[in-house]
Design an enzyme around this catalytic site. Sequence first.
Site, mmCIF file in Angstrom:
data_model
loop_
_atom_site.group_PDB
_atom_site.id
_atom_site.type_symbol
_atom_site.label_atom_id
_atom_site.label_comp_id
_atom_site.label_asym_id
_atom_site.label_seq_id
_atom_site.Cartn_x
_atom_site.Cartn_y
_atom_site.Cartn_z
ATOM 1 N N LYS A 1 0.792 -1.222 0.000
ATOM 2 C CA LYS A 1 0.000 0.000 0.000
ATOM 3 C C LYS A 1 0.828 1.278 0.000
ATOM 4 O O LYS A 1 0.289 2.358 -0.117
ATOM 5 C CB LYS A 1 -0.936 0.003 1.220
ATOM 6 C CG LYS A 1 -1.926 -1.148 1.200
ATOM 7 C CD LYS A 1 -2.666 -1.260 2.513
ATOM 8 C CE LYS A 1 -3.601 -2.420 2.528
ATOM 9 N NZ LYS A 1 -2.949 -3.717 2.694
ATOM 10 N N SER B 1 -1.313 1.495 10.222
ATOM 11 C CA SER B 1 0.130 1.575 9.961
ATOM 12 C C SER B 1 0.431 2.389 8.699
ATOM 13 O O SER B 1 1.501 2.964 8.585
ATOM 14 C CB SER B 1 0.724 0.173 9.832
ATOM 15 O OG SER B 1 0.130 -0.512 8.757
ATOM 16 N N ASN C 1 -8.022 6.811 3.828
ATOM 17 C CA ASN C 1 -7.092 6.513 4.911
ATOM 18 C C ASN C 1 -7.809 6.193 6.216
ATOM 19 O O ASN C 1 -8.791 6.828 6.564
ATOM 20 C CB ASN C 1 -6.165 7.716 5.123
ATOM 21 C CG ASN C 1 -5.290 7.942 3.913
ATOM 22 O OD1 ASN C 1 -4.367 7.191 3.683
ATOM 23 N ND2 ASN C 1 -5.602 8.955 3.131
ATOM 24 N N LYS D 1 -7.405 5.334 -4.012
ATOM 25 C CA LYS D 1 -6.375 5.569 -5.024
ATOM 26 C C LYS D 1 -6.636 4.776 -6.312
ATOM 27 O O LYS D 1 -5.987 5.003 -7.323
ATOM 28 C CB LYS D 1 -5.001 5.235 -4.446
ATOM 29 C CG LYS D 1 -4.590 6.202 -3.338
ATOM 30 C CD LYS D 1 -3.326 5.732 -2.662
ATOM 31 C CE LYS D 1 -2.955 6.622 -1.504
ATOM 32 N NZ LYS D 1 -3.859 6.489 -0.354
ATOM 33 N N LEU E 1 -7.537 6.239 10.127
ATOM 34 C CA LEU E 1 -6.795 6.917 11.188
ATOM 35 C C LEU E 1 -6.145 5.905 12.118
ATOM 36 O O LEU E 1 -6.794 4.971 12.578
ATOM 37 C CB LEU E 1 -7.729 7.818 12.001
ATOM 38 C CG LEU E 1 -8.289 9.021 11.260
ATOM 39 C CD1 LEU E 1 -9.408 9.655 12.066
ATOM 40 C CD2 LEU E 1 -7.202 10.025 10.968
ATOM 41 N N THR F 1 3.950 15.980 0.826
ATOM 42 C CA THR F 1 4.324 15.777 -0.571
ATOM 43 C C THR F 1 3.937 16.963 -1.447
ATOM 44 O O THR F 1 4.713 17.422 -2.271
ATOM 45 C CB THR F 1 3.664 14.490 -1.116
ATOM 46 O OG1 THR F 1 3.984 13.416 -0.238
ATOM 47 C CG2 THR F 1 4.156 14.175 -2.501
#
Length: 184
Positions: free
Chosen positions: A30, A116, A111, A72, A113, A136
């Site tokens: 991932k 990892s 995502n 994604k 919370l 980023t």
Amino acid sequence: VVADVKDATKMRQVFELHRPAVVFHAAAYKHVAMMESNPVEAVRNNTLGTRVVADAAVEAGAKRFVLVSTDKAASPQTIMGQSKALCEWIVETYGHRDDVATRFSAVRFGNVLGSSGSVIPIFRRQIERGGPVGVTHRDMTRFFMTIPEAVLLVIQAGSMAERGQVYVLDMGEPVKIVDLAEKM
């Protein structure tokens, strides 16, 4: 059982031994930057691994197969996103096959919370070291949910699925990563 999802023989053995009724397939690489540096491994592990696990689930007579995907995979801009989009296509294809009794579905979300792979532990470590906190791109946004929310939604998607659906969860408004970093 610790095993490589790409190992078809091992996956068949595990599925034959345990005969799962429901398979939640979450095994995937991932980390976007690592996958950009190792694109062949991203495709081998994520995409081919999904195919191997799907085959094992069908052969073992699993009633349901739920792929845990990612936001994604929607309009993927990275190798990781593209590999997960291919995983979703595998699920859709199996879901529409008349010769497959297993009910396939995928659930796609952002995502989690505290997981990892979440940016929060990364930011926390960077802050503890005195910085800098790396973002980023200033315009990057992400959706977030808690671990209990994610688990509940994956289970719900598995129970609702009929034929290869990809469920895209309504996760509210996206959060700008730079805003999250500044608040932390």
